[in-house]
Design a protein around this motif. Structure first.
Motif, short mmCIF file in Angstrom:
data_model
loop_
_atom_site.label_atom_id
_atom_site.label_comp_id
_atom_site.label_asym_id
_atom_site.label_seq_id
_atom_site.Cartn_x
_atom_site.Cartn_y
_atom_site.Cartn_z
N ARG A 18 0.83 -1.23 0.00
CA ARG A 18 0.00 0.00 0.00
C ARG A 18 0.85 1.26 0.00
O ARG A 18 0.52 2.24 -0.67
N THR A 19 1.96 1.25 0.74
CA THR A 19 2.81 2.47 0.72
C THR A 19 3.38 2.69 -0.67
O THR A 19 3.47 3.83 -1.14
N GLN A 20 3.75 1.60 -1.34
CA GLN A 20 4.34 1.75 -2.67
C GLN A 20 3.31 2.34 -3.64
O GLN A 20 3.62 3.22 -4.44
N LEU A 21 2.07 1.86 -3.54
CA LEU A 21 1.04 2.34 -4.46
C LEU A 21 0.67 3.78 -4.15
O LEU A 21 0.41 4.58 -5.06
N LYS A 22 0.71 4.13 -2.87
CA LYS A 22 0.46 5.53 -2.50
C LYS A 22 1.56 6.41 -3.10
O LYS A 22 1.30 7.51 -3.60
N LEU A 23 2.78 5.92 -3.08
CA LEU A 23 3.89 6.69 -3.67
C LEU A 23 3.71 6.84 -5.18
O LEU A 23 3.97 7.90 -5.74
N VAL A 24 3.27 5.76 -5.84
CA VAL A 24 3.05 5.82 -7.29
C VAL A 24 2.01 6.91 -7.59
O VAL A 24 2.20 7.76 -8.46
N GLN A 25 0.92 6.88 -6.82
CA GLN A 25 -0.15 7.87 -7.03
C GLN A 25 0.38 9.28 -6.82
O GLN A 25 0.12 10.19 -7.61
N ASP A 26 1.18 9.43 -5.79
CA ASP A 26 1.75 10.76 -5.49
C ASP A 26 2.70 11.21 -6.61
O ASP A 26 2.70 12.37 -7.01
N MET A 27 3.49 10.26 -7.12
CA MET A 27 4.40 10.61 -8.22
C MET A 27 3.60 11.04 -9.45
O MET A 27 3.98 11.97 -10.15
N GLU A 28 2.49 10.35 -9.70
CA GLU A 28 1.67 10.73 -10.86
C GLU A 28 1.15 12.15 -10.71
O GLU A 28 1.13 12.92 -11.67
N GLU A 29 0.80 12.51 -9.46
CA GLU A 29 0.33 13.88 -9.23
C GLU A 29 1.45 14.90 -9.38
O GLU A 29 1.23 16.05 -9.74
N LYS A 30 2.67 14.47 -9.07
CA LYS A 30 3.82 15.40 -9.11
C LYS A 30 4.65 15.23 -10.38
O LYS A 30 5.82 15.63 -10.42
N TRP A 31 4.07 14.58 -11.39
CA TRP A 31 4.83 14.16 -12.57
C TRP A 31 5.56 15.32 -13.25
O TRP A 31 6.74 15.23 -13.59
N GLU A 32 4.85 16.42 -13.42
CA GLU A 32 5.49 17.55 -14.11
C GLU A 32 6.65 18.10 -13.30
O GLU A 32 7.71 18.43 -13.85
N GLN A 33 6.44 18.18 -12.00
CA GLN A 33 7.50 18.68 -11.11
C GLN A 33 8.72 17.75 -11.15
O GLN A 33 9.87 18.21 -11.21
N MET A 34 8.47 16.45 -11.15
CA MET A 34 9.58 15.48 -11.19
C MET A 34 10.37 15.64 -12.50
O MET A 34 11.60 15.63 -12.49
N ASN A 35 9.65 15.80 -13.58
CA ASN A 35 10.33 15.96 -14.88
C ASN A 35 11.11 17.27 -14.93
O ASN A 35 12.22 17.31 -15.49
N ALA A 36 10.55 18.30 -14.33
CA ALA A 36 11.24 19.60 -14.34
C ALA A 36 12.55 19.49 -13.52
O ALA A 36 13.60 20.00 -13.93
N ILE A 37 12.48 18.80 -12.38
CA ILE A 37 13.68 18.64 -11.55
C ILE A 37 14.74 17.83 -12.31
O ILE A 37 15.91 18.19 -12.37
N ALA A 38 14.30 16.72 -12.91
CA ALA A 38 15.24 15.87 -13.65
C ALA A 38 15.89 16.67 -14.78
O ALA A 38 17.10 16.57 -15.02
N ALA A 39 15.08 17.49 -15.46
CA ALA A 39 15.61 18.27 -16.59
C ALA A 39 16.66 19.27 -16.11
O ALA A 39 17.67 19.52 -16.79
N LYS A 40 16.45 19.80 -14.93
CA LYS A 40 17.38 20.80 -14.38
C LYS A 40 18.78 20.21 -14.20
O LYS A 40 19.77 20.89 -14.42
N TYR A 41 18.85 18.94 -13.82
CA TYR A 41 20.17 18.36 -13.54
C TYR A 41 20.77 17.61 -14.71
O TYR A 41 21.98 17.41 -14.76
N ARG A 42 19.94 17.19 -15.67
CA ARG A 42 20.53 16.35 -16.71
C ARG A 42 21.50 17.12 -17.58
O ARG A 42 22.40 16.55 -18.17
N HIS A 43 21.38 18.43 -17.62
CA HIS A 43 22.31 19.21 -18.43
C HIS A 43 23.66 19.34 -17.73
O HIS A 43 24.65 19.66 -18.32
N LYS A 44 23.65 19.06 -16.42
CA LYS A 44 24.89 19.20 -15.66
C LYS A 44 25.60 17.87 -15.45
O LYS A 44 26.61 17.80 -14.79
N GLY A 45 25.00 16.76 -15.95
CA GLY A 45 25.51 15.41 -15.69
C GLY A 45 26.96 15.20 -16.04
O GLY A 45 27.60 16.01 -16.63
#
Ligand code: ADP
Ligand code: GN1
Ligand code: MG
Length: 370
Positions: A343-370
């Motif tokens: 249940r905790t894992q599925l709650k996390l999945v749901q939360d990630m889906e809600e924060k999807w744009e934010q997660m992608n924006a964060i990932a994009a911020k660092y991938r240029h610095k990799g």
């Protein structure tokens, strides 16, 4: 249970000379039986980690130990080259008196002994984003250091370990069989997972068509599988090397996020406490990309949030499958713990889906610095 074992007999099979001062159950791993051993040796007190390997899961412990010896010898050379301390910065297998990397007792138990990594801690939850960042750096470097390890020499210790579609098929079978009559209690969870079937194929399809590469990966990058130095706060040693196998960088990245970026314990029953913390997500993303250097491809970099969600969903499936099959894989300490973990894992999945744009924006911020 440990009283059943004769420590003298077991520890007497390994090289350290001396008197046993203490043996206590240790750590919070879900797979092996782990003990911290203190010995009185001529040179003073010394500690070790003794493990009874889980042979229900690892069918070929000899092959598994061959992997660990080869990987740690390889890392040892690299650590020496850069002037590090190989006694602390990688696992050290203490050989048996028979010259093996394990000891098989009369009743078929397989034991191994590691040097204890002193003045370091393995955390079950990220207390500070800085610790999580340091763990990311270390896991990223671990992967980079193994980039030229001969992948073909590795035994596959658990076939299809992170084959998410295969994990889904296993769950479907467990639901159908319903061996323990528990499926009715998990209807919502099963539905949630099955609704995401198409998603489970994304990474395996990209691997099949060569869009993302197979690498030598750790495959079990939980925060408590890394030792953080108590003095410097740096991630000094990656441990739990049972699943080092060819795999995806995105699996290593994602498994760390699912465990370490959660605001609650893996078995928290109050789901209102469970979410994916974006500050921790950012700390890990930054550290992992720094640790990997420039080795990740553009395709991998664009899929980081997919990796995080995939590993979280997959782990939810695995916990549910085990619950349905009667808790035979992950150790439990209370009835229903694997369902709570699911249940905790599925709650996390749901939360990630809600924060999807934010997660992608964060990932994009660092991938240029990799
Ligand atoms: P499992 O496969 O069951 O997760 P681990 O190998 O991760 O087993 O070990 C369980 C715990 O024991 C780790 O999370 C860590 O706290 C501790 N541990 C394992 N190896 C060492 C070591 N060499 N030095 C210090 N602690 C260790
Ligand atoms: C197990 O061994 P441990 O506790 O570090 C499992 C991981 C899961 C994890 C879930 C060999 O990790 O795959 O993600 O539990 N290890 C194995 O907490 O199955
Ligand atoms: Mg572990």
């Amino acid at each position: 249970m440990q009283e059943l074992w004769n420590w003298q007999e077991i520890l007497g099979q390994f090289e350290p000379e001396g008197k046993i001062a203490e043996v206590i159950p240790y750590g919070s791993g879900h797979i092996n039986d782990t003990f911290r051993v203190t010995m009185e040796e001529k040179s003073g007190r010394k500690r070790y980690i003794l493990q009874r390997m889980n042979v229900n899961i690892f069918y070929d412990p000899r092959a598994l130990m061959e992997n660990i010896v080869n990987v740690t010898s390889f890392l040892r050379k690299k650590i020496l080259e850069r002037g590090g301390d190989p006694d602390r910065e990688t696992l050290n297998v203490i050989p048996s008196r028979a010259g093996e990397s394990f000891y098989q007792d009369m009743t078929g138990n397989y034991w191994r002994l590691y040097r204890f990594i002193e003045n370091a801690t393995s955390y079950d939850q990220a207390e500070r984003p800085e610790d999580f960042y340091q763990s990311a750096l270390a896991f990223g470097r671990f992967q980079q250091q193994l980039a030229d390890f001969p992948a073909g020499s590795l035994h596959e210790t658990i076939p299809d370990f992170h084959n998410t579609p295969a994990r889904l098929e296993a769950l479907k079978k467990a639901l159908e069989e319903d061996k323990c009559g528990r499926a009715a209690q998990a209807g919502n969870e099963a539905r949630f997972i099955l609704e995401r079937e198409a998603f489970t194929h994304i990474l395996s399809d990209k691997l099949k068509c060569g869009e993302i590469p197979l690498r030598v990966t750790h495959n079990d990058t939980k925060l408590n599988n890394i030792m953080i130095d108590n003095g410097t706060g740096k991630g000094i040693c990656v441990i739990d090397l049972d699943t080092v196998m060819p795999g995806l960088a995105l699996h290593d990245y994602g498994d760390s996020i699912r465990f370490g970026a959660s605001t609650a314990a893996e078995d928290e029953t109050d789901l209102s406490k469970v979410s994916c913390d974006m500050e921790l997500f950012e700390a890990y993303t930054k550290g992992f990309l720094e640790g990997c250097g420039k080795s990740l491809t553009t395709a991998e970099l664009s899929l980081l949030p997919v990796g995080a969600k995939m590993m979280t969903l997959e782990c939810g499936m695995r916990f549910l499958t085990d619950y349905l099959q009667g808790d035979t894989y992950f150790k439990i300490h209370w009835e229903g713990q694997n369902l709570a973990r699911c249940r905790t894992q599925l709650k996390l999945v749901q939360d990630m889906e809600e924060k999807w744009e934010q997660m992608n924006a964060i990932a994009a911020k660092y991938r240029h610095k990799g």
